[in-house]
Scaffold this active site. Structure first.
Site, PDB file in Angstrom:
ATOM      1  N   ARG A  75      84.181  60.602  66.230  1.00 32.18           N
ATOM      2  CA  ARG A  75      82.901  60.880  66.957  1.00 32.18           C
ATOM      3  C   ARG A  75      82.553  62.599  67.051  1.00 32.18           C
ATOM      4  NH1 ARG A  75      83.087  57.924  72.731  1.00 32.18           N
ATOM      5  NH2 ARG A  75      84.713  59.564  73.180  1.00 32.18           N
ATOM      6  N   GLU A 112     100.329  61.707  73.095  1.00 28.97           N
ATOM      7  CA  GLU A 112     101.080  61.153  74.211  1.00 28.97           C
ATOM      8  C   GLU A 112     101.933  59.813  73.717  1.00 28.97           C
ATOM      9  OE1 GLU A 112      97.142  60.875  74.913  1.00 28.97           O
ATOM     10  OE2 GLU A 112      97.720  63.033  74.755  1.00 28.97           O
TER      11      GLU A 112
END
Length: 186
Positions: A75, A112
């Site tokens: 994006r 993560e």
């Protein structure tokens, strides 16, 4: 670059216009996985006036201080393309590994849930001033990798601009860019 930080510079759009633009960002719970609150910017992109106001606000603190706008996949490409066009600057896509036919540099970084890698071409002269643009700042890992990538290519980071910052996740601290500018924050 001016001495004051970009956050202290008044945006070019009236606050009411940016408030309206921010209201177009939709929160989608549990996407792409449980516990994640996804910020869907497509309604903002669909509104021409709101899109223009946010792009102008993204680049306002950096006008005249960059030669190239770099957008992070995916994006960030949308915002960076519009910013490059609006400012007359070149566009540099920073892609995920394996997406470019002739990457000149790549940087691995931790997420993560695993590792990732970004890469870019070396299509601009060394020393080019690059404004990094992304859509959301969360933990900052991708932007940190992008800054490292710019250094490896011999480019100078002119600043970092992000549409939406999720406060409290440590992204601002991780990026460590005193010019970091965000249009919206949670």
């Amino acid at each position: 670059m001016p001495e004051q930080s970009p956050q202290s510079i008044a945006p070019t759009a009236p606050r009411a216009e940016l408030t309206r633009a921010e209201s177009l960002i939709r929160e989608v719970p549990d996407y792409p996985s449980a516990g994640i609150l996804f910020r869907d910017i497509t309604p903002l992109l669909a509104d021409g006036r709101a899109f223009r106001e946010t792009v102008d606000a993204l680049i306002a603190p950096f006008r005249g201080a960059f030669d190239v706008v770099a957008g992070l996949e995916a994006r960030g490409f949308l915002l960076a393309s519009a910013a490059a066009y609006a400012s007359g600057a070149g566009l540099m896509p920073i892609r995920k590994a394996g997406k470019l036919p002739r990457p000149a540099a790549h940087v691995e970084y931790a997420l993560e849930y695993g590792d990732a890698e970004v890469e870019a071409h070396a299509d601009f002269p060394r020393g080019s001033r690059v404004l990094l643009i992304d859509d959301v700042l969360a933990t900052g890992g991708t932007l940190v990798a992008a800054h490292t990538l710019l250094g490896e290519l011999g480019y100078a980071a002119a600043g970092t601009a992000v549409l939406f910052e999720i406060a409290g996740l440590g992204g601002r601290e991780a990026v460590g860019d005193p010019t970091l500018h965000t249009v919206f924050r949670s």
